[in-house]
Design a protein around this motif. Structure first.
Motif, PDB file in Angstrom:
ATOM      1  N   VAL A 157       0.856  -1.326   0.000  1.00  0.00           N
ATOM      2  CA  VAL A 157      -0.199  -0.069  -0.025  1.00  0.00           C
ATOM      3  C   VAL A 157       0.988   1.334   0.147  1.00  0.00           C
ATOM      4  O   VAL A 157       1.047   2.007   0.865  1.00  0.00           O
ATOM      5  N   PRO A 158       1.586   1.495  -1.048  1.00  0.00           N
ATOM      6  CA  PRO A 158       2.592   2.613  -0.972  1.00  0.00           C
ATOM      7  C   PRO A 158       2.035   3.952  -0.764  1.00  0.00           C
ATOM      8  O   PRO A 158       2.732   4.861  -0.210  1.00  0.00           O
ATOM      9  N   ARG A 159       0.857   4.207  -1.082  1.00  0.00           N
ATOM     10  CA  ARG A 159       0.285   5.570  -1.201  1.00  0.00           C
ATOM     11  C   ARG A 159      -0.008   5.959   0.321  1.00  0.00           C
ATOM     12  O   ARG A 159      -0.139   6.843   0.669  1.00  0.00           O
ATOM     13  N   ALA A 160      -0.117   4.852   1.052  1.00  0.00           N
ATOM     14  CA  ALA A 160      -0.287   5.246   2.502  1.00  0.00           C
ATOM     15  C   ALA A 160       0.985   5.392   3.344  1.00  0.00           C
ATOM     16  O   ALA A 160       0.829   5.885   4.711  1.00  0.00           O
ATOM     17  N   TYR A 161       2.155   5.199   2.793  1.00  0.00           N
ATOM     18  CA  TYR A 161       3.351   5.576   3.490  1.00  0.00           C
ATOM     19  C   TYR A 161       4.219   6.775   2.805  1.00  0.00           C
ATOM     20  O   TYR A 161       3.713   7.007   1.656  1.00  0.00           O
ATOM     21  N   PHE A 162       4.875   7.333   3.458  1.00  0.00           N
ATOM     22  CA  PHE A 162       5.691   8.361   2.873  1.00  0.00           C
ATOM     23  C   PHE A 162       7.111   8.452   3.606  1.00  0.00           C
ATOM     24  O   PHE A 162       7.195   8.076   4.865  1.00  0.00           O
ATOM     25  N   ARG A 163       7.838   9.099   2.982  1.00  0.00           N
ATOM     26  CA  ARG A 163       9.508   9.497   3.708  1.00  0.00           C
ATOM     27  C   ARG A 163       9.481  11.068   4.084  1.00  0.00           C
ATOM     28  O   ARG A 163       9.144  11.547   3.621  1.00  0.00           O
ATOM     29  N   GLU A 164      10.062  10.873   5.330  1.00  0.00           N
ATOM     30  CA  GLU A 164      10.399  12.441   5.958  1.00  0.00           C
ATOM     31  C   GLU A 164      11.768  12.511   5.587  1.00  0.00           C
ATOM     32  O   GLU A 164      12.749  12.154   5.832  1.00  0.00           O
ATOM     33  N   SER A 165      11.735  13.755   4.763  1.00  0.00           N
ATOM     34  CA  SER A 165      13.289  14.134   4.218  1.00  0.00           C
ATOM     35  C   SER A 165      14.060  14.503   5.324  1.00  0.00           C
ATOM     36  O   SER A 165      15.301  14.576   5.238  1.00  0.00           O
ATOM     37  N   ALA A 166      13.474  15.024   6.558  1.00  0.00           N
ATOM     38  CA  ALA A 166      14.259  15.588   7.663  1.00  0.00           C
ATOM     39  C   ALA A 166      15.166  14.591   8.309  1.00  0.00           C
ATOM     40  O   ALA A 166      15.967  14.546   9.050  1.00  0.00           O
ATOM     41  N   ARG A 167      14.972  13.260   8.129  1.00  0.00           N
ATOM     42  CA  ARG A 167      15.309  12.142   8.600  1.00  0.00           C
ATOM     43  C   ARG A 167      16.070  11.193   7.822  1.00  0.00           C
ATOM     44  O   ARG A 167      15.808  10.958   6.672  1.00  0.00           O
ATOM     45  N   PRO A 168      17.170  10.690   8.344  1.00  0.00           N
ATOM     46  CA  PRO A 168      18.079   9.718   7.450  1.00  0.00           C
ATOM     47  C   PRO A 168      17.281   8.491   7.432  1.00  0.00           C
ATOM     48  O   PRO A 168      16.592   7.858   8.239  1.00  0.00           O
ATOM     49  N   ALA A 169      17.339   7.857   6.157  1.00  0.00           N
ATOM     50  CA  ALA A 169      16.943   6.331   5.840  1.00  0.00           C
ATOM     51  C   ALA A 169      17.919   5.479   6.948  1.00  0.00           C
ATOM     52  O   ALA A 169      19.031   5.781   6.883  1.00  0.00           O
ATOM     53  N   PRO A 170      17.441   4.343   7.037  1.00  0.00           N
ATOM     54  CA  PRO A 170      16.076   3.988   6.930  1.00  0.00           C
ATOM     55  C   PRO A 170      14.894   4.275   8.244  1.00  0.00           C
ATOM     56  O   PRO A 170      14.005   3.609   8.170  1.00  0.00           O
ATOM     57  N   HIS A 171      15.237   5.412   8.780  1.00  0.00           N
ATOM     58  CA  HIS A 171      14.663   5.875  10.107  1.00  0.00           C
ATOM     59  C   HIS A 171      13.581   6.892   9.525  1.00  0.00           C
ATOM     60  O   HIS A 171      13.075   7.851  10.337  1.00  0.00           O
ATOM     61  N   ASN A 172      13.172   6.826   8.150  1.00  0.00           N
ATOM     62  CA  ASN A 172      12.372   7.910   7.791  1.00  0.00           C
ATOM     63  C   ASN A 172      11.037   7.639   7.136  1.00  0.00           C
ATOM     64  O   ASN A 172      10.313   8.268   6.370  1.00  0.00           O
ATOM     65  N   LEU A 173      10.555   6.434   7.254  1.00  0.00           N
ATOM     66  CA  LEU A 173       9.318   5.904   7.123  1.00  0.00           C
ATOM     67  C   LEU A 173       8.156   6.103   7.894  1.00  0.00           C
ATOM     68  O   LEU A 173       8.255   5.549   8.848  1.00  0.00           O
ATOM     69  N   PHE A 174       6.982   6.596   7.592  1.00  0.00           N
ATOM     70  CA  PHE A 174       5.889   6.959   7.979  1.00  0.00           C
ATOM     71  C   PHE A 174       4.557   6.377   7.517  1.00  0.00           C
ATOM     72  O   PHE A 174       4.452   6.218   6.266  1.00  0.00           O
ATOM     73  N   VAL A 175       3.620   6.234   8.249  1.00  0.00           N
ATOM     74  CA  VAL A 175       2.471   5.831   7.586  1.00  0.00           C
ATOM     75  C   VAL A 175       1.254   6.380   8.146  1.00  0.00           C
ATOM     76  O   VAL A 175       1.366   7.148   9.110  1.00  0.00           O
ATOM     77  N   ARG A 176       0.305   6.678   7.075  1.00  0.00           N
ATOM     78  CA  ARG A 176      -1.231   7.565   7.343  1.00  0.00           C
ATOM     79  C   ARG A 176      -2.073   6.183   7.814  1.00  0.00           C
ATOM     80  O   ARG A 176      -2.537   5.751   7.008  1.00  0.00           O
ATOM     81  N   PRO A 177      -2.285   6.162   8.964  1.00  0.00           N
ATOM     82  CA  PRO A 177      -3.231   5.016   9.431  1.00  0.00           C
ATOM     83  C   PRO A 177      -4.579   4.971   8.727  1.00  0.00           C
ATOM     84  O   PRO A 177      -5.047   3.864   8.344  1.00  0.00           O
ATOM     85  N   ARG A 178      -5.243   6.165   8.706  1.00  0.00           N
ATOM     86  CA  ARG A 178      -6.471   6.167   7.798  1.00  0.00           C
ATOM     87  C   ARG A 178      -6.449   5.611   6.644  1.00  0.00           C
ATOM     88  O   ARG A 178      -7.351   4.852   6.073  1.00  0.00           O
ATOM     89  N   ALA A 179      -5.670   5.960   5.599  1.00  0.00           N
ATOM     90  CA  ALA A 179      -5.554   5.409   4.442  1.00  0.00           C
ATOM     91  C   ALA A 179      -5.173   4.022   4.351  1.00  0.00           C
ATOM     92  O   ALA A 179      -5.641   3.214   3.468  1.00  0.00           O
ATOM     93  N   LEU A 180      -4.125   3.535   5.443  1.00  0.00           N
ATOM     94  CA  LEU A 180      -4.179   1.998   5.582  1.00  0.00           C
ATOM     95  C   LEU A 180      -5.402   1.338   5.846  1.00  0.00           C
ATOM     96  O   LEU A 180      -5.773   0.117   5.553  1.00  0.00           O
TER      97      LEU A 180
END
Length: 330
Positions: A157-180
């Motif tokens: 469900v890639p559209r429910a997730y996004f990357r936060e540019s201010a954090r380093p990978a791989p610690h920058n993946l976030f999810v939108r719960p309602r979309a999920l």
């Protein structure tokens, strides 16, 4: 009988409409507002005691989110709004967190990381929840697909997730719960998982602080009489949310379990621990500035966990968020 004048009739109808509008506005003002309650899609705002927190709330589908807990992943987003927070040991003696949601659904949560084999055993008590995670090794994918849950990793469900540019990978993946949650409309709702809530029982040892250590992580809980809850620290530093609040809860359960090697390894070849949550053993329940020796018992993966005192009576938790911290059985 003489007919009513047309002008008078119009005035009467106008007055009736005005009264109806006033009555509607009055009801809208006096009715309780549930605007802050999460939108779960069932159109209802029934507030009954949650089996997860003991507090009256609207209850939506159960969502579990795997959180990164490396130093670079902190502070966490949305973890403070979870009903239950699990602390789990992973490879190398580090820790990961799992937040379980139903009462409140944040706009976003994270950072999100990978799932583990023993998560499937832990989550079976929740019926068929939704599980958000970044991914797993290919050997573990079949286990998650066949588990009685809605596996919703980043690549599905890639559209429910996004990357936060201010954090380093791989610690920058976030999810939108309602979309999920929209991707799993038949997800299970909260049921009894064994928690009991109520006033503190007699006994217990006065306790100001308690720490659970893994070989590469520590988790400390300090009692705050002012806030009337246990304030969490990770690796000696206060555990914070990106909202600015300190993480912590009125009840912390330290559950001593077997953590045997699983059949899976991480990308570096380190063996993944399998946390055995079915069985029985000892636990320590922290609440109201005291520590209560407790026994835990979970007879099957499909059942919840009972926590009882020495006299056989249930050990009540303080209403509110609950932290479940898994510790190695001594």
């Amino acid at each position: 009988m003489a007919a009513r004048p047309v002008r008078a009739t119009r005035r009467t109808r106008l007055g009736t409409r005005v009264l109806a509008l006033v009555a509607t506005a009055t009801l809208a003002v006096s009715a309780p507002s549930f605007a802050s309650a999460p939108a779960h899609g069932d159109g209802a705002a029934h507030r009954t005691p949650s089996p997860f927190t003991g507090q009256p709330t609207s209850q939506g589908p159960v969502l579990a989110v795997k959180f990164d807990n490396a130093r670079a992943a902190r502070p966490h987003t949305g973890l403070d709004q979870a009903d239950i927070i699990y602390v789990e040991k992973v490879e190398g003696g580090m820790s990961r967190l799992m937040g379980v949601y139903s009462s409140r659904v944040p706009e976003s949560v994270g950072p999100v990381r990978s799932a583990r084999e023993s998560d499937t055993e832990l989550l079976r008590q929740f019926g068929r929840p939704v599980l958000a995670y970044s991914g797993v090794r290919s050997a573990l994918q079949k286990v998650l697909r066949e588990a009685p849950l809605y596996a919703r990793p980043h690549d599905r469900v890639p559209r429910a997730y996004f990357r936060e540019s201010a954090r380093p990978a791989p610690h920058n993946l976030f999810v939108r719960p309602r979309a999920l949650l929209r991707s799993a409309p038949r997800a299970g709702h909260p049921t009894d998982i064994g928690f009991r809530f109520g006033p503190a029982p007699a006994g217990g040892a006065p306790t100001g602080s308690r720490t659970v250590r893994y070989s590469a992580a520590s988790h400390t809980f300090d009692w705050s009489p002012r806030e009337h809850r246990w304030l969490a620290s990770f690796d000696g530093a206060p555990a914070l949310s990106t909202s600015g609040s300190r993480l912590g809860a009125a009840t912390v359960v330290i559950q001593y379990v077997n953590m045997r090697p699983s059949r899976f390894k991480d990308v570096n070849g380190a063996v993944t621990p399998y946390i055995e949550t079915v069985g029985s053993g000892r636990a320590l329940v922290l609440r109201d500035g005291r520590a209560y020796p407790t026994r835990w018992n979970r007879s099957a993966a499909t059942r919840g966990t009972a926590f009882t005192r020495d006299n056989g009576e249930p050990m009540p938790f303080a209403p509110g968020q609950v932290w479940m911290v898994y510790a190695d059985r001594g």
